[in-house]
Design a protein around this motif. Structure first.
Motif, PDB file in Angstrom:
ATOM      1  N   ARG A 210       9.654  -3.008  -3.046  1.00  0.00           N
ATOM      2  CA  ARG A 210       8.727  -3.259  -1.969  1.00  0.00           C
ATOM      3  C   ARG A 210       7.526  -3.971  -2.599  1.00  0.00           C
ATOM      4  O   ARG A 210       7.087  -3.602  -3.693  1.00  0.00           O
ATOM      5  CB  ARG A 210       8.285  -1.960  -1.310  1.00  0.00           C
ATOM      6  CG  ARG A 210       9.399  -1.279  -0.553  1.00  0.00           C
ATOM      7  CD  ARG A 210       8.884  -0.183   0.358  1.00  0.00           C
ATOM      8  NE  ARG A 210      10.023   0.487   0.980  1.00  0.00           N
ATOM      9  CZ  ARG A 210      10.664   0.031   2.046  1.00  0.00           C
ATOM     10  NH1 ARG A 210      10.258  -1.080   2.624  1.00  0.00           N
ATOM     11  NH2 ARG A 210      11.698   0.684   2.534  1.00  0.00           N
ATOM     12  N   LYS A 211       7.020  -4.971  -1.917  1.00  0.00           N
ATOM     13  CA  LYS A 211       5.935  -5.747  -2.495  1.00  0.00           C
ATOM     14  C   LYS A 211       4.753  -4.858  -2.873  1.00  0.00           C
ATOM     15  O   LYS A 211       4.169  -5.007  -3.954  1.00  0.00           O
ATOM     16  CB  LYS A 211       5.480  -6.841  -1.527  1.00  0.00           C
ATOM     17  CG  LYS A 211       4.362  -7.713  -2.088  1.00  0.00           C
ATOM     18  CD  LYS A 211       3.897  -8.771  -1.097  1.00  0.00           C
ATOM     19  CE  LYS A 211       2.704  -9.550  -1.639  1.00  0.00           C
ATOM     20  NZ  LYS A 211       2.216 -10.570  -0.682  1.00  0.00           N
ATOM     21  N   GLU A 212       4.418  -3.907  -2.014  1.00  0.00           N
ATOM     22  CA  GLU A 212       3.264  -3.059  -2.311  1.00  0.00           C
ATOM     23  C   GLU A 212       3.482  -2.191  -3.546  1.00  0.00           C
ATOM     24  O   GLU A 212       2.545  -1.924  -4.307  1.00  0.00           O
ATOM     25  CB  GLU A 212       2.894  -2.185  -1.099  1.00  0.00           C
ATOM     26  CG  GLU A 212       3.966  -1.235  -0.615  1.00  0.00           C
ATOM     27  CD  GLU A 212       4.811  -1.796   0.517  1.00  0.00           C
ATOM     28  OE1 GLU A 212       5.258  -1.000   1.366  1.00  0.00           O
ATOM     29  OE2 GLU A 212       5.029  -3.031   0.544  1.00  0.00           O
ATOM     30  N   ALA A 213       4.734  -1.761  -3.786  1.00  0.00           N
ATOM     31  CA  ALA A 213       5.039  -0.978  -4.984  1.00  0.00           C
ATOM     32  C   ALA A 213       4.877  -1.830  -6.237  1.00  0.00           C
ATOM     33  O   ALA A 213       4.362  -1.367  -7.259  1.00  0.00           O
ATOM     34  CB  ALA A 213       6.454  -0.414  -4.903  1.00  0.00           C
ATOM     35  N   LEU A 214       5.310  -3.073  -6.154  1.00  0.00           N
ATOM     36  CA  LEU A 214       5.188  -3.986  -7.286  1.00  0.00           C
ATOM     37  C   LEU A 214       3.722  -4.254  -7.621  1.00  0.00           C
ATOM     38  O   LEU A 214       3.330  -4.257  -8.799  1.00  0.00           O
ATOM     39  CB  LEU A 214       5.907  -5.295  -6.956  1.00  0.00           C
ATOM     40  CG  LEU A 214       5.897  -6.396  -8.013  1.00  0.00           C
ATOM     41  CD1 LEU A 214       6.555  -5.924  -9.299  1.00  0.00           C
ATOM     42  CD2 LEU A 214       6.594  -7.643  -7.483  1.00  0.00           C
ATOM     43  N   LEU A 215       2.896  -4.455  -6.612  1.00  0.00           N
ATOM     44  CA  LEU A 215       1.483  -4.717  -6.858  1.00  0.00           C
ATOM     45  C   LEU A 215       0.782  -3.488  -7.422  1.00  0.00           C
ATOM     46  O   LEU A 215      -0.108  -3.608  -8.282  1.00  0.00           O
ATOM     47  CB  LEU A 215       0.805  -5.189  -5.568  1.00  0.00           C
ATOM     48  CG  LEU A 215       1.302  -6.525  -5.006  1.00  0.00           C
ATOM     49  CD1 LEU A 215       0.535  -6.900  -3.749  1.00  0.00           C
ATOM     50  CD2 LEU A 215       1.209  -7.644  -6.039  1.00  0.00           C
ATOM     51  N   LYS A 216       1.195  -2.294  -6.985  1.00  0.00           N
ATOM     52  CA  LYS A 216       0.641  -1.064  -7.562  1.00  0.00           C
ATOM     53  C   LYS A 216       1.006  -0.969  -9.045  1.00  0.00           C
ATOM     54  O   LYS A 216       0.171  -0.634  -9.883  1.00  0.00           O
ATOM     55  CB  LYS A 216       1.186   0.164  -6.825  1.00  0.00           C
ATOM     56  CG  LYS A 216       0.563   0.434  -5.481  1.00  0.00           C
ATOM     57  CD  LYS A 216       1.181   1.688  -4.870  1.00  0.00           C
ATOM     58  CE  LYS A 216       0.625   1.962  -3.492  1.00  0.00           C
ATOM     59  NZ  LYS A 216       1.265   3.158  -2.872  1.00  0.00           N
ATOM     60  N   PHE A 217       2.273  -1.231  -9.346  1.00  0.00           N
ATOM     61  CA  PHE A 217       2.758  -1.194 -10.729  1.00  0.00           C
ATOM     62  C   PHE A 217       1.880  -2.040 -11.640  1.00  0.00           C
ATOM     63  O   PHE A 217       1.509  -1.624 -12.743  1.00  0.00           O
ATOM     64  CB  PHE A 217       4.202  -1.712 -10.764  1.00  0.00           C
ATOM     65  CG  PHE A 217       4.741  -1.996 -12.138  1.00  0.00           C
ATOM     66  CD1 PHE A 217       5.479  -1.040 -12.822  1.00  0.00           C
ATOM     67  CD2 PHE A 217       4.528  -3.223 -12.765  1.00  0.00           C
ATOM     68  CE1 PHE A 217       5.984  -1.297 -14.088  1.00  0.00           C
ATOM     69  CE2 PHE A 217       5.028  -3.485 -14.025  1.00  0.00           C
ATOM     70  CZ  PHE A 217       5.759  -2.522 -14.690  1.00  0.00           C
TER      71      PHE A 217
END
Length: 247
Positions: free
Chosen positions: A183-190
């Motif tokens: 999910r894009k938001e998970a990637l940005l959090k990472f």
């Protein structure tokens, strides 16, 4: 959901520098990976993200889409996060540039992990395949994964996991295939989280997700490919390609 594929392509790989520009059949490794992802027709767009002008030119000169990283990154996921931050999308699929033999079913299986009510709990999805050769189980370049009963990852390691304490019991071993969908938001959090102990020790970026409590769905596949980490792997890939052509 809008789905894109991004292929991180770092030239100076520690174990095999320049491996993505090695010849595999009549194409370079990175070009074969890129074109195989496009051929699946599963994505709204496909990009290579790289720190290398050689790789950038290799893709763009053959009509492909490439993005130059603006800064150095520790991991491929960090490089992808920078590239997609301003791209409108819901799911980002990361195919490692050194996994040239991707296939449509394997990628479709990953993408399906985000469907339905169960899919709402998935932050990241990836693949595993069974391995049973002792030399592969003990090879640190073959990353192993163990999962829970719902197929969520418990741990990834270069060591053989689980460890068989009793000699009369043979556990099942699975090799992690370095293909992810986020999910894009998970990637940005990472990309905003600091590395912690396990990732630093194993040099496996997927451990950062686990160390910060994110959920990784691991799907078993009969995907038979060759990841290219060493010169020996490249020779195996050439043989694999020759066998495909013969069929």
């Amino acid at each position: 959901m809008k789905k894109i594929a991004v292929i991180p392509a770092r030239y100076a790989a520690s174990r095999f520098p320049g491996k993505l520009m090695q010849q595999l059949g009549d194409k370079t490794v990175i070009r074969m990976t890129y074109e195989n992802v496009i051929a699946t027709q599963l994505f709204d767009d496909v990009f290579v993200v790289t720190d290398s002008e050689l790789i950038y030119n290799e893709i763009s000169s053959h009509g492909g889409k490439a993005i130059m990283s603006l800064k150095d990154h520790e991991t491929g996921s960090d490089r992808i996060a920078e590239a997609v931050e301003n791209i409108a999308c819901d799911i980002v699929l990361n195919v490692q540039g050194d996994e040239p033999f991707v296939n449509k079913k394997a990628l479709a299986d990953i993408l399906s992990s985000f469907d339905g009510e169960d899919g709402k709990t998935v932050d990241v999805a990836t693949l595993k395949e069974p391995i049973n050769k002792e030399e592969e189980i003990n090879n640190p370049n073959f990353v192993k994964v163990v999962s829970d009963y719902k197929d969520f990852a418990l741990y990834f390691s270069r060591s053989p996991i689980p460890f068989a304490r009793e000699t009369n019991f043979a556990p099942n071993y699975f090799r992690h295939i370095g293909i992810y969908a986020f999910r894009k938001e998970a990637l940005l959090k990472f990309s905003k989280f600091e590395m912690r102990q396990n990732e630093k020790a194993e040099k496996l970026e997927q451990l950062r997700y686990l160390e910060y409590g994110m959920k990784i769905k691991v799907i078993e596949t009969d995907f038979i490919g060759v990841g290219i980490d060493t010169p020996e792997d490249l020779e195996r890939a050439k043989k694999y390609l020759t066998d495909i052509v013969k069929k």
